[in-house]
Scaffold this active site. Structure first.
Site, PDB file in Angstrom:
ATOM      1  N   ASN A  80      -3.739  20.805   3.500  1.00 29.90           N
ATOM      2  CA  ASN A  80      -4.299  22.088   3.937  1.00 29.90           C
ATOM      3  C   ASN A  80      -3.282  23.223   3.930  1.00 29.90           C
ATOM      4  O   ASN A  80      -3.651  24.371   3.679  1.00 29.90           O
ATOM      5  CB  ASN A  80      -4.871  21.916   5.353  1.00 29.90           C
ATOM      6  CG  ASN A  80      -5.159  23.244   6.013  1.00 29.90           C
ATOM      7  OD1 ASN A  80      -6.171  23.873   5.748  1.00 29.90           O
ATOM      8  ND2 ASN A  80      -4.243  23.701   6.873  1.00 29.90           N
ATOM      9  N   TYR A 135      -1.516  32.962  -6.196  1.00 30.49           N
ATOM     10  CA  TYR A 135      -2.381  32.142  -5.328  1.00 30.49           C
ATOM     11  C   TYR A 135      -3.521  31.516  -6.143  1.00 30.49           C
ATOM     12  O   TYR A 135      -3.797  30.317  -6.025  1.00 30.49           O
ATOM     13  CB  TYR A 135      -2.932  33.038  -4.224  1.00 30.49           C
ATOM     14  CG  TYR A 135      -3.787  32.337  -3.193  1.00 30.49           C
ATOM     15  CD1 TYR A 135      -3.211  31.576  -2.172  1.00 30.49           C
ATOM     16  CD2 TYR A 135      -5.175  32.452  -3.219  1.00 30.49           C
ATOM     17  CE1 TYR A 135      -3.997  30.947  -1.221  1.00 30.49           C
ATOM     18  CE2 TYR A 135      -5.968  31.830  -2.267  1.00 30.49           C
ATOM     19  CZ  TYR A 135      -5.373  31.082  -1.266  1.00 30.49           C
ATOM     20  OH  TYR A 135      -6.161  30.459  -0.317  1.00 30.49           O
TER      21      TYR A 135
HETATM   22  P1  NAD Z   1      -3.114  29.898   7.957  1.00 23.23           P
HETATM   23  O1  NAD Z   1      -2.115  30.831   7.361  1.00 23.23           O
HETATM   24  O2  NAD Z   1      -3.859  30.309   9.182  1.00 23.23           O
HETATM   25  O3  NAD Z   1      -2.410  28.483   8.266  1.00 23.23           O
HETATM   26  C1  NAD Z   1      -1.612  27.860   7.299  1.00 23.23           C
HETATM   27  C2  NAD Z   1      -0.864  26.702   7.924  1.00 23.23           C
HETATM   28  O4  NAD Z   1       0.014  26.142   6.918  1.00 23.23           O
HETATM   29  C3  NAD Z   1       0.033  27.094   9.091  1.00 23.23           C
HETATM   30  O5  NAD Z   1      -0.026  26.069  10.076  1.00 23.23           O
HETATM   31  C4  NAD Z   1       1.446  27.132   8.476  1.00 23.23           C
HETATM   32  O6  NAD Z   1       2.460  26.872   9.412  1.00 23.23           O
HETATM   33  C5  NAD Z   1       1.330  25.996   7.460  1.00 23.23           C
HETATM   34  N1  NAD Z   1       2.314  26.054   6.374  1.00 23.23           N
HETATM   35  C6  NAD Z   1       2.565  27.075   5.507  1.00 23.23           C
HETATM   36  N2  NAD Z   1       3.548  26.741   4.656  1.00 23.23           N
HETATM   37  C7  NAD Z   1       3.921  25.458   4.966  1.00 23.23           C
HETATM   38  C8  NAD Z   1       4.882  24.552   4.456  1.00 23.23           C
HETATM   39  N3  NAD Z   1       5.681  24.886   3.432  1.00 23.23           N
HETATM   40  N4  NAD Z   1       4.993  23.322   5.024  1.00 23.23           N
HETATM   41  C9  NAD Z   1       4.211  22.963   6.069  1.00 23.23           C
HETATM   42  N5  NAD Z   1       3.272  23.790   6.609  1.00 23.23           N
HETATM   43  C10 NAD Z   1       3.152  25.017   6.071  1.00 23.23           C
HETATM   44  O7  NAD Z   1      -4.102  29.507   6.769  1.00 23.23           O
HETATM   45  P2  NAD Z   1      -5.671  29.162   6.772  1.00 23.23           P
HETATM   46  O8  NAD Z   1      -6.409  30.422   6.581  1.00 23.23           O
HETATM   47  O9  NAD Z   1      -5.995  28.273   7.918  1.00 23.23           O
HETATM   48  O10 NAD Z   1      -5.775  28.366   5.387  1.00 23.23           O
HETATM   49  C11 NAD Z   1      -5.637  26.954   5.303  1.00 23.23           C
HETATM   50  C12 NAD Z   1      -5.831  26.532   3.860  1.00 23.23           C
HETATM   51  O11 NAD Z   1      -7.103  26.979   3.376  1.00 23.23           O
HETATM   52  C13 NAD Z   1      -4.782  27.139   2.894  1.00 23.23           C
HETATM   53  O12 NAD Z   1      -4.459  26.206   1.903  1.00 23.23           O
HETATM   54  C14 NAD Z   1      -5.523  28.320   2.297  1.00 23.23           C
HETATM   55  O13 NAD Z   1      -5.010  28.675   1.039  1.00 23.23           O
HETATM   56  C15 NAD Z   1      -6.937  27.761   2.211  1.00 23.23           C
HETATM   57  N6  NAD Z   1      -7.950  28.819   2.157  1.00 23.23           N
HETATM   58  C16 NAD Z   1      -8.121  29.691   3.195  1.00 23.23           C
HETATM   59  C17 NAD Z   1      -9.083  30.697   3.095  1.00 23.23           C
HETATM   60  C18 NAD Z   1      -9.346  31.695   4.194  1.00 23.23           C
HETATM   61  O14 NAD Z   1     -10.195  32.562   4.001  1.00 23.23           O
HETATM   62  N7  NAD Z   1      -8.686  31.615   5.337  1.00 23.23           N
HETATM   63  C19 NAD Z   1      -9.858  30.805   1.932  1.00 23.23           C
HETATM   64  C20 NAD Z   1      -9.650  29.900   0.900  1.00 23.23           C
HETATM   65  C21 NAD Z   1      -8.704  28.903   1.029  1.00 23.23           C
END
Ligand code: NAD
Length: 243
Positions: free
Chosen positions: A88, A153
């Protein structure tokens, strides 16, 4: 797969979608490995154990191959063998293509795509031996449609789809599944930083006329973890954006 009593590792689960997936798995009776680059607060751990399951924290950077291996081993030492890995953790670093440096590009690929490879390879060795396991990767609609300002991305998330389908084929003979979830616009810290104007523009493109919740993504992760006859698929959780 029966989830009760099994162990799940969710990368980047200190907040947002990852934390919600951890809570949803805990509600199913799964023991949880929380992960972030830094320390995981006792408060978050308590939120998970309130569901009557075990929860441990394993800190480290998924983009580093050695660190990924250390984290998988540490998780198994603390909890026992893993049954589910959710890749994730992810980052954005948005810039228009002509303003994006090669460092901006590589930084996002290194976390989102290489990080997914790192964690998956270490866990897959174990899943192949035990002939059980589910891998769920977080992609994005950006990886399917492209998105202005997200060449890095979108490329990383499109890569996650190809990676998912390949791992699914290679691991299927041992009964291991590998699927991806492609969220659209979900309300988290990652999307909070966008301006109101951009959010309004996005809303107008979503057929269901609403932003998604972290619960909608977490429900999908539970569904995929349970279902042992779905593999190599990408499930969009996007309000109908990609039809
Ligand atoms: P967020 O930024 O709220 O949380 C991301 C998490 O990843 C955090 O806990 C951060 O500490 C951790 N992280 C980042 N880099 C890291 C690393 N190198 N090693 C370990 N941990 C690391 O993100 P989110 O919105 O909860 O998104 C979660 C996933 O869903 C991501 O992969 C994101 O690309 C994907 N996503 C999110 C959305 C959205 O609208 N929020 C849409 C499409 C996809």
């Amino acid at each position: 797969m029966e989830l009760q009593g099994k162990n799940a590792f969710i990368t980047g689960s200190t907040r947002g979608i990852g934390l919600e997936i951890a809570k949803a798995f805990a509600k199913q009776g799964m023991n949880i490995v929380l992960n972030g680059r830094g320390e995981v607060s006792e408060e978050i751990i308590a939120e998970i154990t309130a569901h009557g399951v075990n929860c441990v924290a394993v800190s480290g950077d998924i983009s580093d191959f050695e660190s990924a291996g250390r984290m998988i081993n540490e998780a198994e030492e603390k909890l026992g063998k893993l049954a589910v890995l959710v890749n994730n953790a992810g980052i954005t670093n948005d810039k228009l293509m002509l303003r994006m440096s090669s460092e901006d590009f590589e930084q996002v690929i290194k976390v989102n795509l290489t990080g997914t490879f790192n964690m998956t390879q270490h866990v897959l060795k174990k899943f192949m031996k035990q002939r059980e396991g589910a891998i769920i990767n977080l992609s994005s609609v950006s990886g399917l449609m492209g998105n202005v300002g997200q060449a890095n991305y979108a490329a990383s998330k499109a890569g996650v789809i190809g990676f998912t389908k390949t791992v699914a084929r290679e691991a299927a003979p041992r009964g291991i599944t590998c699927n991806a979830i492609a969220p659209g616009f979900i309300k988290t810290d990652m999307t909070d930083v966008l301006s109101d104007k951009v959010k309004e523009q996005m809303l107008q493109t979503i057929p269901l006329q609403a932003f998604g919740s972290v619960e909608a993504v977490a429900d999908t992760a539970v569904f995929l973890a349970k279902n042992s006859y779905i593999t190599g698929q990408v499930i969009n959780v996007d309000g109908g954006l990609v039809m």
